[in-house]
Design a protein around this motif. Structure first.
Motif, short mmCIF file in Angstrom:
data_model
loop_
_atom_site.label_atom_id
_atom_site.label_comp_id
_atom_site.label_asym_id
_atom_site.label_seq_id
_atom_site.Cartn_x
_atom_site.Cartn_y
_atom_site.Cartn_z
N MET A 142 33.53 34.14 24.25
CA MET A 142 33.82 35.06 25.23
C MET A 142 33.17 33.56 26.74
O MET A 142 32.82 33.08 27.69
CB MET A 142 33.61 35.96 25.55
N GLY A 143 31.62 33.99 25.61
CA GLY A 143 30.49 32.68 26.77
C GLY A 143 31.22 31.13 27.03
O GLY A 143 31.29 30.64 27.78
N PHE A 144 31.45 30.56 26.13
CA PHE A 144 32.78 29.67 25.58
C PHE A 144 33.55 29.66 26.47
O PHE A 144 33.66 28.96 27.44
CB PHE A 144 32.55 29.24 24.65
N LEU A 145 34.21 30.43 26.88
CA LEU A 145 35.66 29.95 27.44
C LEU A 145 35.30 30.38 29.05
O LEU A 145 35.42 29.59 29.68
CB LEU A 145 36.76 31.97 26.78
N CYS A 146 34.46 30.93 29.31
CA CYS A 146 33.94 31.55 30.97
C CYS A 146 33.18 30.11 31.02
O CYS A 146 33.32 29.61 32.52
CB CYS A 146 32.56 32.26 31.06
N SER A 147 32.73 29.43 30.21
CA SER A 147 31.93 27.77 30.67
C SER A 147 33.20 27.15 31.18
O SER A 147 32.88 25.69 32.04
CB SER A 147 31.05 27.78 29.76
N VAL A 148 33.99 27.48 30.57
CA VAL A 148 35.25 26.06 30.18
C VAL A 148 35.60 26.75 31.47
O VAL A 148 36.51 25.51 32.66
CB VAL A 148 36.28 25.88 29.30
N VAL A 149 36.33 27.16 31.36
CA VAL A 149 36.56 28.28 32.71
C VAL A 149 35.60 27.61 34.65
O VAL A 149 36.64 26.60 35.66
CB VAL A 149 37.32 29.53 33.28
#
Length: 327
Positions: A1-8
């Motif tokens: 989830m943290g990775f996805l937030c970083s990408v966004v």
């Protein structure tokens, strides 16, 4: 989830940076930047092709008004002579200062030539002769050809097998040939400006399948030489045009979307060299269109260009049909 937030977050930051850079460049070019100074070119010569009407005539008049002598190049000698007389009258010059008079007061010369006939050999030689001994410091490669209804693939595949060659001879070939003709002189003098007139249709040439690539070639050529010659005191830019009110567009009334030829020429000269880039979109609304199209998904941009070009082609066709019936 943290990775996805970083990408966004990264995508959002990149988008905001893109918007900020474009907004800042737009505000600078069309708002706060001082007009380009042409005073140091006063008394020197500018060659303008396609000068018998529309944008070419407008560029010739704008340069003449800024104190440059002009060489007008186009097919119609009668039209060029009329423009020459008008320019000289506006400057208070006598009839003896007309093209070919060879007097010190001569500020306008005309060259009647066809860049398509026999590959333009006679036209290029006529330009060379007319400018021999002149200090040519500005070239406006404005000549071009093409219109909706003439340019789809069936024009040069079926009905007009030499159509592609005609488009090349009236667009990229004169630009490259005349740049080659005058650039050495500019480099020797460490002074020169070359304006290569292009079009926003280079990006999505829907129904313009042999016209758009010619403009893309002009852009690529300009990009290729602009940085090379900068250190020699020569500036080169491709001037990106949207829809302009000229005989080629049936003299559409100027509007928010349609720029007048006079305004286009003035905007171009005032903003020439902005940001040191190889391209310039001088009219602010056309620049907004360029930015918007660049941000669009390709499929949406293709749909919009197809709709716009199809409508313009139909308008041109219907108008000419009516003109033929009246005649």
């Amino acid at each position: 989830m943290g990775f996805l937030c970083s990408v966004v977050w990264l995508c959002g930051a990149a988008t905001l940076a893109w918007l900020f850079l474009h907004a800042a460049a737009f505000a600078y070019v069309h708002g706060v930047r001082r007009p380009t100074d042409w005073r140091r070119f006063a008394g020197e010569w500018a060659v303008v092709t396609g000068a018998s009407f529309g944008t070419g005539e407008a560029f010739a008049r704008a340069l003449f008004a800024r104190g440059l002598n002009v060489v007008l190049v186009a097919r119609s000698r009668d039209r060029l002579e009329a423009i020459s007389r008008d320019l000289l009258a506006s400057a208070g010059a006598g009839a003896g200062a007309a093209a070919g008079a060879g007097t010190p007061e001569c500020r306008v010369r005309i060259v009647s030539g066809d860049f398509v006939k026999d590959g333009g050999a006679e036209a290029y030689e006529a330009v060379r002769r007319a400018t021999e001994g002149l200090r040519v410091s500005v070239v406006v490669n404005n000549v071009g050809g093409g219109e909706p209804g003439m340019l789809p693939l069936d024009y040069w595949v079926d009905s007009h097998p030499n159509g592609e060659e005609v488009i090349r001879l009236t667009n990229s070939t004169p630009t490259i040939t005349l740049t080659r003709m005058f650039l050495p002189q500019m480099i020797r003098n460490k002074k020169g400006r070359i304006l290569n007139i292009s079009s926003l249709s280079y990006s999505y040439s829907v129904l313009l399948a042999n016209y758009g690539p010619e403009k893309a070639k002009i852009n690529a050529f300009t990009t290729g030489i602009c940085e090379e010659v900068r250190s020699h005191g020569v500036a080169v830019q491709a001037i990106m045009l949207g829809e302009v009110s000229t005989p080629a567009t049936l003299n559409k009334s100027p509007s928010l979307h349609v720029c007048s030829a006079t305004r286009l020429a003035s905007n171009t000269l005032d903003k020439f060299g902005a940001l040191g880039l190889s391209t310039l979109t001088p009219y602010w609304f056309h620049d907004l269109e360029r930015i918007a199209v660049g941000a669009m998904p390709e499929r949406l941009a293709l749909f919009l260009f197809h709709s716009i070009t199809l409508r313009l082609r139909d308008t041109v066709g219907k108008t000419r049909l009516m003109q033929q019936k009246k005649s």
